[in-house]
Design an enzyme around this catalytic site. Structure first.
Site, mmCIF file in Angstrom:
data_model
loop_
_atom_site.group_PDB
_atom_site.id
_atom_site.type_symbol
_atom_site.label_atom_id
_atom_site.label_comp_id
_atom_site.label_asym_id
_atom_site.label_seq_id
_atom_site.Cartn_x
_atom_site.Cartn_y
_atom_site.Cartn_z
ATOM 1 N NE ARG A 10 -0.831 1.515 3.842
ATOM 2 C CZ ARG A 10 0.388 2.339 4.180
ATOM 3 N NH1 ARG A 10 1.287 1.670 4.532
ATOM 4 N NH2 ARG A 10 0.340 3.652 4.467
ATOM 5 N N GLY A 11 0.306 2.339 -0.111
ATOM 6 C CA GLY A 11 0.873 3.341 -0.072
ATOM 7 C C GLY A 11 1.255 4.227 -1.567
ATOM 8 C CB ALA A 12 0.261 7.342 -3.456
ATOM 9 N NE ARG A 21 -6.315 0.670 -2.075
ATOM 10 C CZ ARG A 21 -5.701 1.471 -1.013
ATOM 11 N NH1 ARG A 21 -4.651 1.390 -0.415
ATOM 12 N NH2 ARG A 21 -6.573 2.101 -0.123
ATOM 13 C CD GLN A 47 -4.429 2.342 7.248
ATOM 14 O OE1 GLN A 47 -5.028 2.802 8.168
ATOM 15 N NE2 GLN A 47 -4.938 2.056 5.848
ATOM 16 C CG ASP A 67 -3.555 7.511 -1.525
ATOM 17 O OD1 ASP A 67 -3.017 6.325 -1.847
ATOM 18 O OD2 ASP A 67 -3.177 7.900 -0.349
ATOM 19 C CG ASN A 89 -3.589 11.423 2.711
ATOM 20 O OD1 ASN A 89 -2.568 10.789 1.838
ATOM 21 N ND2 ASN A 89 -3.404 11.474 3.918
#
Length: 382
Positions: free
Chosen positions: A64-66, A98, A212, A253, A263
Site C-alpha cells: 500500500r501507499g501511493a 485501487r 495504519q 494518493d 489522502n
C-alpha cells in the site's frame, strides 16, 4: 499465486527487510512484498508469482501507499511479461485494483509502454519483458531519489515556517519507507527533522479503519528512535486546542490539477482544524501523485472499503473460530451498515504547501502545480 514466509526476527532489524523487491530464484522470477497487514506482530514476506496475486495483495493492503503502489504496478507488468502472461490483461487488472491512488496507474502504464515500445521496434517477447523490468527498476530508483529530495525541501520549509526547532508534528496514516522506494514522503520529512535534532514530538494518528498509524507509523517511528505518541484520530482536536501541534504533515494518493488532495480518510478534518488554529498543513508527495488529467477534487474517485473493516476488529495472527466476513471480532450488531471511504479530499485553499521532489508549491494553485509537473518532465526528458 502467492506464498508467505516469516522471518524469525533473530538479529534482524525491520530496516533490513525492504517493502518490495524483485527476485529471480531457479523456479522463475517473483515479486516479494513485506506483508503490511501482518505488522507489527510479525514480519512476513508475501511472494507473488503472477499479476493476479499482486492484485490481491494490493486490494488487501498487504502492499500500500501511493509511491510503492506505482512501483508494485510496474513490477507487476514486468512479472506478467517475464512469465509469459498477457501483459495488457495484467496491466488492466493491476490499474483497477485501487482506483484513488494515481501512482498505481502511472507505474503500470510506464512498464506497459516500455514493453510495447520494445515490441514495436522489432524486439522479441524476451526483449520486451526485459524492457518492462528495466522500466520498473528505473521507477524504483527514481522514487528513492525523490524521497530524499522531498525530505530536504520539507525540512527547509519547516525551518522557514517554524524557526527555532522543537517541532511538534502531527501525521496521519503511514508515509515512511513502507510506502516508498526510499524513506517515504511526509514521514521522511519528519525523520529529517528528527535527525537534525529539531523534532520535539511526532503525534501519530491511529488512522481508521485499518490502524495504519498505530500499526505502521508507530512501528517506523520506534525503529528510528523518534519521540512519538499515538492518539486516536478524534483526539487530534484536543491537541490543537491545547496548542500542542506546530505543523501537520501528510502524504497524498492523488492531487488534482487544481491542488485538491485525496489522502487517507481523516485528512480533511485535520486540514480544517489546522486552518482554524493557524497551523501549517503540509502535503508531501512526488510529482507522480499529481494528476493533471483530474481537474478538481470532485472528479477524484474515492475508494469505498468493505464495511467489516469498521464493524469488526482484526488482531494480526489471532485466529477467530467461526468468524465470517473479514474474519475479525464483531464490535457492532450483526447487519450493521458501515460508511467506510478509504480517502477524503482536502481543497487547495486549506493546504499551506505541497512539497515535491521538484520543490515546494505555495500557495497551492493550478498554475504552480502545472509548472512543477512541467519542470519534472523536462528533467526526465533531459
Amino acid at each position: 499465486m502467492a506464498d508467505q514466509y516469516a522471518y524469525s526476527g533473530d538479529d534482524k532489524r525491520p530496516t533490513d527487510i525492504p517493502a518490495i523487491r524483485w527476485e529471480e530464484p531457479p523456479e522463475g522470477p517473483v515479486l516479494v512484498l513485506l506483508d503490511q497487514t501482518r505488522l507489527p506482530a510479525e514480519e512476513v514476506e508475501l511472494v507473488c508469482t503472477d499479476a493476479s496475486a499482486l492484485v490481491e495483495a494490493i486490494r488487501s493492503l498487504a502492499v500500500r501507499g501511493a509511491p510503492l503502489l506505482g512501483i508494485a504496478g510496474a513490477y507487476g507488468v514486468a512479472l506478467a511479461a517475464v512469465r509469459g502472461f498477457d501483459v495488457d490483461e495484467a496491466a488492466s487488472a493491476l490499474e483497477s485494483a485501487r482506483p484513488t491512488a494515481v501512482n498505481l496507474a502511472v507505474g503500470v502504464r510506464r512498464a506497459q509502454e516500455a514493453h510495447a515500445a520494445a515490441l514495436a521496434k522489432g524486439g522479441d517477447v524476451r526483449q520486451a519483458a526485459a524492457a518492462a523490468l528495466a522500466a520498473a527498476r528505473q521507477l524504483h530508483r527514481e522514487d528513492a531519489e525523490a524521497s530524499g529530495r522531498m525530505a530536504e525541501h520539507g525540512l527547509a520549509l519547516l525551518d522557514e515556517l517554524l524557526p527555532g526547532g522543537g517541532h511538534r508534528i502531527l501525521t496521519h496514516c503511514n508515509t515512511g519507507s513502507l510506502v516508498s522506494g526510499g524513506e517515504g514522503t511526509a514521514f521522511a520529512v519528519a525523520l529529517a527533522v528528527h535527525r537534525v535534532g529539531r523534532l520535539r514530538r511526532l503525534w501519530v494518528d491511529e488512522t481508521r479503519p485499518l490502524l495504519q498509524g498505530a500499526r505502521l507509523t508507530a512501528y517506523e517511528a520506534a525503529r528510528s528512535g523518534m519521540g512519538y505518541t499515538l492518539l486516536t484520530d478524534n483526539a487530534a482536536g484536543s491537541l490543537f486546542a491545547a496548542g500542542e501541534v506546530d505543523a501537520v504533515l501528510i502524504g497524498a494518493d492523488r492531487i488534482a490539477a487544481d491542488g485538491s488532495v485525496a489522502n487517507k480518510v481523516g485528512s480533511y478534518p485535520l486540514a480544517v482544524l489546522a486552518r482554524y488554529h493557524h497551523v501549517p498543513f503540509i502535503v508531501v508527495a512526488p510529482v507522480t501523485t499529481v494528476d493533471l488529467d483530474t481537474p478538481d477534487g470532485a472528479s477524484i474517485e474515492v475508494e469505498q472499503r468493505p464495511g467489516h473493516e469498521v464493524t469488526e476488529i482484526v488482531a494480526p495472527q489471532v485466529p477467530v473460530a467461526g468468524a465470517e466476513a473479514g474474519g475479525g471480532i464483531p464490535v457492532a450488531p450483526l447487519g450493521t451498515q458501515a460508511y467506510n471511504p478509504a480517502f477524503d479530499v482536502t481543497p487547495p485553499e486549506l493546504v499551506t504547501a505541497i512539497v515535491t521532489e521538484e520543490g515546494v508549491v505555495s500557495p497551492v494553485t493550478a498554475e504552480a502545480l502545472a509548472e512543477v509537473c512541467a519542470r519534472s518532465h523536462r528533467v526526465v526528458s533531459g
